[in-house]
Design a protein around this motif. Sequence first.
Motif, PDB file in Angstrom:
ATOM      1  N   LYS A   1      74.531  16.980  23.067  1.00  0.00           N
ATOM      2  CA  LYS A   1      75.051  18.315  22.727  1.00  0.00           C
ATOM      3  C   LYS A   1      74.292  19.001  21.583  1.00  0.00           C
ATOM      4  O   LYS A   1      74.816  19.881  20.907  1.00  0.00           O
TER       5      LYS A   1
ATOM      6  N   LEU B   1      74.181  16.208  35.479  1.00  0.00           N
ATOM      7  CA  LEU B   1      73.895  17.566  35.038  1.00  0.00           C
ATOM      8  C   LEU B   1      74.283  18.559  36.133  1.00  0.00           C
ATOM      9  O   LEU B   1      74.338  18.210  37.306  1.00  0.00           O
TER      10      LEU B   1
ATOM     11  N   ASN C   1      72.393  11.773  35.447  1.00  0.00           N
ATOM     12  CA  ASN C   1      72.968  12.188  34.167  1.00  0.00           C
ATOM     13  C   ASN C   1      74.070  13.224  34.328  1.00  0.00           C
ATOM     14  O   ASN C   1      74.524  13.825  33.357  1.00  0.00           O
TER      15      ASN C   1
ATOM     16  N   LEU D   1      70.547  17.396  25.867  1.00  0.00           N
ATOM     17  CA  LEU D   1      71.705  17.988  26.547  1.00  0.00           C
ATOM     18  C   LEU D   1      72.925  17.085  26.404  1.00  0.00           C
ATOM     19  O   LEU D   1      74.025  17.548  26.111  1.00  0.00           O
ATOM     20  N   LEU D   2      72.712  15.786  26.602  1.00  0.00           N
ATOM     21  CA  LEU D   2      73.829  14.837  26.580  1.00  0.00           C
ATOM     22  C   LEU D   2      74.416  14.660  25.178  1.00  0.00           C
ATOM     23  O   LEU D   2      75.625  14.462  25.042  1.00  0.00           O
TER      24      LEU D   2
ATOM     25  N   LYS E   1      72.851  22.284  32.694  1.00  0.00           N
ATOM     26  CA  LYS E   1      73.866  22.203  31.648  1.00  0.00           C
ATOM     27  C   LYS E   1      74.728  20.971  31.925  1.00  0.00           C
ATOM     28  O   LYS E   1      74.743  20.455  33.052  1.00  0.00           O
ATOM     29  N   THR E   2      75.468  20.509  30.912  1.00  0.00           N
ATOM     30  CA  THR E   2      76.323  19.339  31.147  1.00  0.00           C
ATOM     31  C   THR E   2      77.635  19.727  31.824  1.00  0.00           C
ATOM     32  O   THR E   2      78.310  18.890  32.408  1.00  0.00           O
ATOM     33  N   GLN E   3      78.007  21.005  31.740  1.00  0.00           N
ATOM     34  CA  GLN E   3      79.205  21.470  32.468  1.00  0.00           C
ATOM     35  C   GLN E   3      78.815  22.572  33.430  1.00  0.00           C
ATOM     36  O   GLN E   3      77.842  23.285  33.192  1.00  0.00           O
TER      37      GLN E   3
END
Length: 275
Positions: A45, A74, A72, A42-43, A180-182
């Motif tokens: 991408k 998330l 992280n 995830l990080l 998700k990261t965003q």
Amino acid sequence: MGLKIAIQGIRGSNHHQVVKEYFGDTVELAECLSFDTLVDKLLDKSVDKGVMAIENSIAGSIIPNYALVYHNNLHIIGEHYLNIHHNLMALKGQTIADIEEVRSHPMALLQCKVFLKKHPHIKLVEDVDTAETAKRIHELKLKGVAAIAPAVAAALYGLDVIAPEIQTIKNNATRFIIVKTQNKVLPLSEINKASLRFVTDHKRGSLATVLNVMSDCNLNLTKIQSLPIIETPWKYAFFVDVTFDQYDYFEKAKSLLQIMSEDFKVLGEYKNARL
């Protein structure tokens, strides 16, 4: 290019089943043998979203995953509940009398304890994933070895189910979170659940005061989990899930909790999957 989703485990695992039910069959799967690898993907991408088990109705919380989400940065953008079905499977033609050892994820072994106790001749071996064990039995043609895995794994890897539905408690469900990261921006009218993290001081009644604020703001507490703060011995962070009928209620509570607690953070605002 379609969505790429990271899961802990491989095709045929419960995480894979959640992806099928939540996203459908058209997404690309990234198989990870640990939750740390899932987060790394995830990080960097290389995937769009991840699916992580967070709690089970029998075994309780998967505590390290709370820390992974928080540390992280998330965002929890959704959740999914999956009824868990454990099946004993082995190479075609084998019976339970032929089985010398059972390999599976520690959680699966724990949830089938009563059945396994009836077969004391079978050695229990902890493994990284349910479906991965089934795949290995198929690839290496391992005789005398059985896996505990979802029925779909037997179909995928050409094994026989020699004992179906062996979980001790038949009503056994796991809650999975979609990360998700965003943050995924939903219309406020659709948001009716949130995951929070905060720290309280050591004063008497400080946690009770925070919980009272939630109650006064019409929030329903559906989960509370404490986790030690490693850098500060004997201090704890609280991970909380709340549901609400109107986003306004949550917004009011949020502004109060930011003042009343330390390190307050919203880990996710999303739709309640139990409605």
